[in-house]
Design a protein around this motif. Sequence first.
Motif, mmCIF file in Angstrom:
data_model
loop_
_atom_site.group_PDB
_atom_site.id
_atom_site.type_symbol
_atom_site.label_atom_id
_atom_site.label_comp_id
_atom_site.label_asym_id
_atom_site.label_seq_id
_atom_site.Cartn_x
_atom_site.Cartn_y
_atom_site.Cartn_z
ATOM 1 N N HIS A 230 0.824 -1.204 0.000
ATOM 2 C CA HIS A 230 0.000 0.000 0.000
ATOM 3 C C HIS A 230 0.864 1.263 0.000
ATOM 4 O O HIS A 230 0.654 2.169 -0.807
ATOM 5 C CB HIS A 230 -0.925 0.002 1.225
ATOM 6 C CG HIS A 230 -1.572 1.322 1.487
ATOM 7 N ND1 HIS A 230 -2.688 1.743 0.816
ATOM 8 C CD2 HIS A 230 -1.246 2.317 2.351
ATOM 9 C CE1 HIS A 230 -3.028 2.950 1.257
ATOM 10 N NE2 HIS A 230 -2.170 3.308 2.176
ATOM 11 N N PHE A 231 1.831 1.321 0.906
ATOM 12 C CA PHE A 231 2.689 2.497 0.971
ATOM 13 C C PHE A 231 3.501 2.666 -0.295
ATOM 14 O O PHE A 231 3.668 3.786 -0.787
ATOM 15 C CB PHE A 231 3.609 2.436 2.195
ATOM 16 C CG PHE A 231 2.930 2.905 3.436
ATOM 17 C CD1 PHE A 231 2.634 4.243 3.624
ATOM 18 C CD2 PHE A 231 2.576 1.998 4.416
ATOM 19 C CE1 PHE A 231 1.996 4.682 4.769
ATOM 20 C CE2 PHE A 231 1.933 2.430 5.569
ATOM 21 C CZ PHE A 231 1.642 3.770 5.749
ATOM 22 N N PHE A 232 4.007 1.580 -0.837
ATOM 23 C CA PHE A 232 4.770 1.672 -2.075
ATOM 24 C C PHE A 232 3.897 2.197 -3.203
ATOM 25 O O PHE A 232 4.270 3.133 -3.910
ATOM 26 C CB PHE A 232 5.357 0.303 -2.454
ATOM 27 C CG PHE A 232 6.101 0.328 -3.751
ATOM 28 C CD1 PHE A 232 7.358 0.910 -3.822
ATOM 29 C CD2 PHE A 232 5.544 -0.208 -4.897
ATOM 30 C CE1 PHE A 232 8.053 0.954 -5.027
ATOM 31 C CE2 PHE A 232 6.228 -0.169 -6.101
ATOM 32 C CZ PHE A 232 7.490 0.415 -6.167
ATOM 33 N N LEU A 233 2.711 1.614 -3.362
ATOM 34 C CA LEU A 233 1.831 1.994 -4.469
ATOM 35 C C LEU A 233 1.291 3.409 -4.311
ATOM 36 O O LEU A 233 1.290 4.192 -5.267
ATOM 37 C CB LEU A 233 0.662 1.003 -4.579
ATOM 38 C CG LEU A 233 -0.319 1.252 -5.720
ATOM 39 C CD1 LEU A 233 0.374 1.066 -7.063
ATOM 40 C CD2 LEU A 233 -1.497 0.303 -5.600
ATOM 41 N N LEU A 234 0.828 3.742 -3.118
ATOM 42 C CA LEU A 234 0.127 5.014 -2.945
ATOM 43 C C LEU A 234 0.993 6.154 -2.403
ATOM 44 O O LEU A 234 0.499 7.269 -2.233
ATOM 45 C CB LEU A 234 -1.091 4.817 -2.044
ATOM 46 C CG LEU A 234 -2.129 3.852 -2.618
ATOM 47 C CD1 LEU A 234 -3.285 3.684 -1.660
ATOM 48 C CD2 LEU A 234 -2.627 4.328 -3.966
ATOM 49 N N HIS A 235 2.265 5.898 -2.155
ATOM 50 C CA HIS A 235 3.122 6.971 -1.678
ATOM 51 C C HIS A 235 4.398 7.122 -2.498
ATOM 52 O O HIS A 235 5.046 8.169 -2.418
ATOM 53 C CB HIS A 235 3.463 6.773 -0.201
ATOM 54 C CG HIS A 235 2.250 6.826 0.671
ATOM 55 N ND1 HIS A 235 1.656 7.997 1.031
ATOM 56 C CD2 HIS A 235 1.500 5.842 1.219
ATOM 57 C CE1 HIS A 235 0.588 7.745 1.786
ATOM 58 N NE2 HIS A 235 0.481 6.436 1.913
ATOM 59 N N PHE A 236 4.759 6.108 -3.267
ATOM 60 C CA PHE A 236 5.953 6.200 -4.094
ATOM 61 C C PHE A 236 5.622 6.154 -5.579
ATOM 62 O O PHE A 236 6.168 6.924 -6.353
ATOM 63 C CB PHE A 236 6.957 5.101 -3.726
ATOM 64 C CG PHE A 236 7.481 5.242 -2.332
ATOM 65 C CD1 PHE A 236 8.342 6.280 -2.001
ATOM 66 C CD2 PHE A 236 7.111 4.345 -1.344
ATOM 67 C CE1 PHE A 236 8.828 6.422 -0.704
ATOM 68 C CE2 PHE A 236 7.589 4.481 -0.053
ATOM 69 C CZ PHE A 236 8.438 5.517 0.269
ATOM 70 N N VAL A 237 4.735 5.255 -5.985
ATOM 71 C CA VAL A 237 4.341 5.179 -7.392
ATOM 72 C C VAL A 237 3.421 6.353 -7.728
ATOM 73 O O VAL A 237 3.611 7.048 -8.715
ATOM 74 C CB VAL A 237 3.656 3.834 -7.709
ATOM 75 C CG1 VAL A 237 3.142 3.812 -9.135
ATOM 76 C CG2 VAL A 237 4.623 2.685 -7.472
ATOM 77 N N HIS A 238 2.399 6.561 -6.901
ATOM 78 C CA HIS A 238 1.478 7.692 -7.057
ATOM 79 C C HIS A 238 1.560 8.518 -5.782
ATOM 80 O O HIS A 238 1.360 7.992 -4.693
ATOM 81 C CB HIS A 238 0.035 7.212 -7.230
ATOM 82 C CG HIS A 238 -0.154 6.267 -8.370
ATOM 83 N ND1 HIS A 238 -0.133 6.670 -9.672
ATOM 84 C CD2 HIS A 238 -0.347 4.936 -8.393
ATOM 85 C CE1 HIS A 238 -0.321 5.624 -10.458
ATOM 86 N NE2 HIS A 238 -0.440 4.560 -9.705
ATOM 87 N N HIS A 239 1.834 9.788 -5.924
ATOM 88 C CA HIS A 239 1.901 10.653 -4.750
ATOM 89 C C HIS A 239 0.495 11.052 -4.325
ATOM 90 O O HIS A 239 -0.450 11.014 -5.111
ATOM 91 C CB HIS A 239 2.770 11.872 -5.040
ATOM 92 C CG HIS A 239 4.192 11.501 -5.313
ATOM 93 N ND1 HIS A 239 5.059 11.135 -4.310
ATOM 94 C CD2 HIS A 239 4.885 11.391 -6.467
ATOM 95 C CE1 HIS A 239 6.224 10.846 -4.826
ATOM 96 N NE2 HIS A 239 6.148 10.985 -6.136
ATOM 97 N N ALA A 240 0.349 11.417 -3.075
ATOM 98 C CA ALA A 240 -0.966 11.688 -2.492
ATOM 99 C C ALA A 240 -1.756 12.720 -3.293
ATOM 100 O O ALA A 240 -2.971 12.584 -3.461
ATOM 101 C CB ALA A 240 -0.814 12.147 -1.051
ATOM 102 N N ASP A 241 -1.107 13.727 -3.822
ATOM 103 C CA ASP A 241 -1.837 14.752 -4.571
ATOM 104 C C ASP A 241 -2.294 14.267 -5.945
ATOM 105 O O ASP A 241 -3.123 14.909 -6.581
ATOM 106 C CB ASP A 241 -0.998 16.023 -4.700
ATOM 107 C CG ASP A 241 0.302 15.795 -5.463
ATOM 108 O OD1 ASP A 241 0.766 14.645 -5.517
ATOM 109 O OD2 ASP A 241 0.855 16.786 -5.992
ATOM 110 N N GLU A 242 -1.779 13.127 -6.391
ATOM 111 C CA GLU A 242 -2.178 12.566 -7.690
ATOM 112 C C GLU A 242 -3.337 11.577 -7.578
ATOM 113 O O GLU A 242 -3.970 11.247 -8.570
ATOM 114 C CB GLU A 242 -0.991 11.832 -8.334
ATOM 115 C CG GLU A 242 0.210 12.704 -8.609
ATOM 116 C CD GLU A 242 1.416 11.887 -9.025
ATOM 117 O OE1 GLU A 242 1.410 10.648 -8.830
ATOM 118 O OE2 GLU A 242 2.368 12.491 -9.538
#
Length: 125
Positions: free
Chosen positions: A32-44
């Motif tokens: 989850h952290f990898f996908l939603l914080h590194f691949v896609h940033h929170a503002d995206e």
Amino acid sequence: MAERYSSFERGGSRWLWQRITAAFLVVVLAFHFFLLHFVHHADEVTFAMSAGRMETWTYYSLMVLFLVTATFHGVNGVYNALINQGLTGTRKTAVKWTLGAASLLLVVQGIRTANAWAGITILPF
């Protein structure tokens, strides 16, 4: 010397499942952290992106499994912590059934939400 106390029964399955669910949660949270914080940033991240991910059967299945696993892990931990604090008798039974009912409601509502995001319609309500 202090004696070790645990509400988990020796050789019981609740102890084992608490450890298995913990390991699974660590892996899924890392994903989850990898996908939603590194691949896609929170503002995206948008609702449409989240719905698109949920339409993928593997992601949907993983999130539903995550929901069930996290619910079990949390409720089992709370229940055993209360037993470790001395909960017994009628109160123990009441807490067990209350936590069970709350867990069931949480899982049902979580699956309903996942289904809505994935565009799955099972029941008309």
